[in-house]
Design an enzyme around this catalytic site. Structure first.
Site, PDB file in Angstrom:
ATOM      1  N   HIS A  29       0.842  -1.196   0.000  1.00 30.63           N
ATOM      2  CA  HIS A  29       0.000   0.000   0.000  1.00 30.63           C
ATOM      3  C   HIS A  29       0.872   1.239   0.000  1.00 30.63           C
ATOM      4  CE1 HIS A  29      -3.345   2.680   0.835  1.00 30.63           C
ATOM      5  NE2 HIS A  29      -2.551   3.295   1.676  1.00 30.63           N
ATOM      6  N   ASP A  49     -15.201   2.600   7.496  1.00 34.74           N
ATOM      7  CA  ASP A  49     -14.146   3.569   7.175  1.00 34.74           C
ATOM      8  C   ASP A  49     -14.603   4.512   6.064  1.00 34.74           C
ATOM      9  OD1 ASP A  49     -11.417   4.725   6.996  1.00 34.74           O
ATOM     10  OD2 ASP A  49     -11.567   3.834   5.002  1.00 34.74           O
ATOM     11  N   ARG A  56     -14.920  12.766   8.073  1.00 37.77           N
ATOM     12  CA  ARG A  56     -13.692  13.460   8.506  1.00 37.77           C
ATOM     13  C   ARG A  56     -13.260  14.498   7.478  1.00 37.77           C
ATOM     14  NH1 ARG A  56      -9.929   8.858   8.553  1.00 37.77           N
ATOM     15  NH2 ARG A  56      -8.331  10.410   8.948  1.00 37.77           N
ATOM     16  N   SER A  68      -7.666   4.017   9.474  1.00 37.58           N
ATOM     17  CA  SER A  68      -8.412   4.048   8.220  1.00 37.58           C
ATOM     18  C   SER A  68      -7.702   3.201   7.147  1.00 37.58           C
ATOM     19  CB  SER A  68      -8.539   5.508   7.763  1.00 37.58           C
ATOM     20  OG  SER A  68      -8.940   5.593   6.434  1.00 37.58           O
ATOM     21  N   LYS A  94      -8.719  -1.149   5.799  1.00 35.71           N
ATOM     22  CA  LYS A  94      -8.955  -1.608   4.424  1.00 35.71           C
ATOM     23  C   LYS A  94      -7.964  -2.704   4.045  1.00 35.71           C
ATOM     24  CE  LYS A  94      -8.965   2.780   3.412  1.00 35.71           C
ATOM     25  NZ  LYS A  94      -9.240   4.177   3.272  1.00 35.71           N
TER      26      LYS A  94
END
Ligand code: URA
Length: 434
Positions: A82, A161, A168, A183, A187
């Site tokens: 990621h 999320d 947010r 967050s 995922k």
């Protein structure tokens, strides 16, 4: 349990229990807790922060709030990567075939997203016919047979999320380290990989502007991953200027292909080798990073990583001929240089401004509904530390509209700072958390 009491406890600096966090996440996802109470809690967390225990509880509650991918039908250790994102970040396009060519399966769910360019899926659509609309069965079969598959985000992963992030975003509560870490990791955990390698960017084109914040975020995410029983490591890398030279969808695909042919820009190659090493070690294909780097270099040298990209593109309906002939990728009708007004050294590049140039040219989406032009963007010819002479191209701009080109060129030239003194070299990889 009452939401009011949970908000007050956090507002007063208390530590929330796992039950209280689960109560909030369940109730908010189900629409039973209103936005105004969730926003109040986010603001209380923003100011009072969360402990490691609270952050972990929030991550797990969000990860378990929807579907979770079951990758158990895929042989071997599944490793996911990621990136916190930045300008010119085409890493998955080169890294996935490199890692798969070394025998570690890559099963990725990717998105499109808003930004300077499209997401990985948009970029891959530069191959005519390419699709990510695979059934789960096809996806798993492709990973087992070819070593890579990329699917669009069809499953309802971490819906808590999704809802909270949107809240947010409009309540000035995005930039809290624990909220960002939970967050992202919720995922990643829901996406089912056994091991996770994180690429946390730092600099003017990154979410984390300072190295200190990037390290703190990386540490927080690594802790969450390990507490969840996933082998997790992180690389902290520079995003104070665009990654590589190409910014724009098809242009980035072409640069990833050149990288797989052994002609990649130094920073991008270094990033692929560093992240790839972590992935091969986590996947059990190499004992240590140095061995993994050699393996990755050899799949570039013998062409097997390039062939892996072609096999993957073909399996997902794309025209794989473009892997070997990038002239077949989408082409802009206008290509013009942006030239330097003076002699000197490139001292800095406002990275996010380069991203905005790509957006102006039409390479990114401003809203979810906007279309995207795969052919446009920029290819930098000069990066920080390079010497330039007056009249020399700093970059080539690829456009389909003269007005957009003029606007982008003006913005581009303002993003470069050129001075008489050569700037000090700074490391591209800032650190690795193993
Ligand atoms: N990216 C995410 O997915 N979540 C955040 O909170 C910030 C960046």
């Amino acid at each position: 349990m009452r939401m009011y009491d949970i908000i007050m406890k956090k507002r007063n600096g208390g530590e929330l229990s796992e039950e209280e966090i689960r109560f909030f996440v369940r109730g908010y996802t189900a629409g039973e807790i209103p936005d105004y109470q969730a926003a109040a809690l986010m603001m209380a967390i923003y100011f009072r922060k969360m402990s490691e225990r609270e952050t972990f509880a929030l991550t797990m509650a969000m990860a378990e709030s929807g579907d979770r991918l079951d990758l158990s039908a895929i042989k071997g250790v599944k490793v996911d990567k990621h990136s916190t994102g930045g300008v010119g970040d085409k890493t998955s396009l080169a890294l996935a075939p490199m890692v798969a060519a070394c025998g570690v399966p890559v099963a990725k769910m990717s998105g499109r997203g808003l930004g300077h360019t499209g997401g990985t899926i948009d970029k891959l659509e530069s191959f005519a016919g390419f699709t990510t609309a695979l059934t789960t069965k096809q996806f798993l079969t492709n990973v087992n047979e070819i070593g890579i598959a990329i699917m669009g985000q069809t499953a309802d992963l971490a819906p808590a999320d999704k809802k909270l992030y949107a809240l947010r975003d409009v309540t000035a509560t995005v930039d809290n380290m624990s909220l960002i870490a939970s967050s992202i990791m919720s995922k990643k955990l829901a996406a089912g990989a056994d091991a996770i390698v994180l690429d946390v960017k730092t600099g003017s084109g990154a979410f984390m502007k300072t190295e200190e914040d990037a390290f703190a975020l990386a540490e927080e995410m690594v802790k969450i991953g390990r507490n969840a029983g996933r082998n997790t490591s992180a690389v902290i890398s520079d995003m104070d200027q665009p990654l590589g030279c190409a910014v724009g969808n098809a242009l980035e695909v072409a640069e990833a292909i050149e990288t797989l042919k052994g002609n990649g820009p130094a920073d991008f190659v270094e990033l692929c080798l560093t992240l790839g090493s972590r992935m091969l070690v986590a996947g059990g294909a190499a004992g240590e990073d140095a061995e993994a780097r050699e393996m990755l270099s050899s799949v570039i040298g013998d062409g097997s990583a390039l062939d892996k990209l072609a096999a993957f593109v073909e399996a997902q309906g794309g025209d794989a001929r473009a892997v070997y002939d990038t002239e077949l990728l989408p082409k802009a009708s206008i290509v013009e240089p942006a030239v330097s007004f003076c002699d000197g050294y490139v001292r800095s590049i406002a990275c996010d401004e380069i991203g905005i140039c790509s957006l102006i040219l039409g390479g990114g989406r401003e809203t979810k509904e906007s279309g995207i032009d795969l052919s446009v963007g920029l290819v930098l010819k000069k990066k920080v530390g390079d010497q330039v002479t007056k009249g020399e191209p700093l970059a080539y701009l690829y456009a389909n509209d003269q007005g957009k080109l003029s606007q982008a060129r003006e913005r581009f030239l303002n993003a470069y700072v050129i001075g008489g003194e050569e700037p000090k070299k700074r490391p591209f990889i800032k650190g690795v958390l193993r």
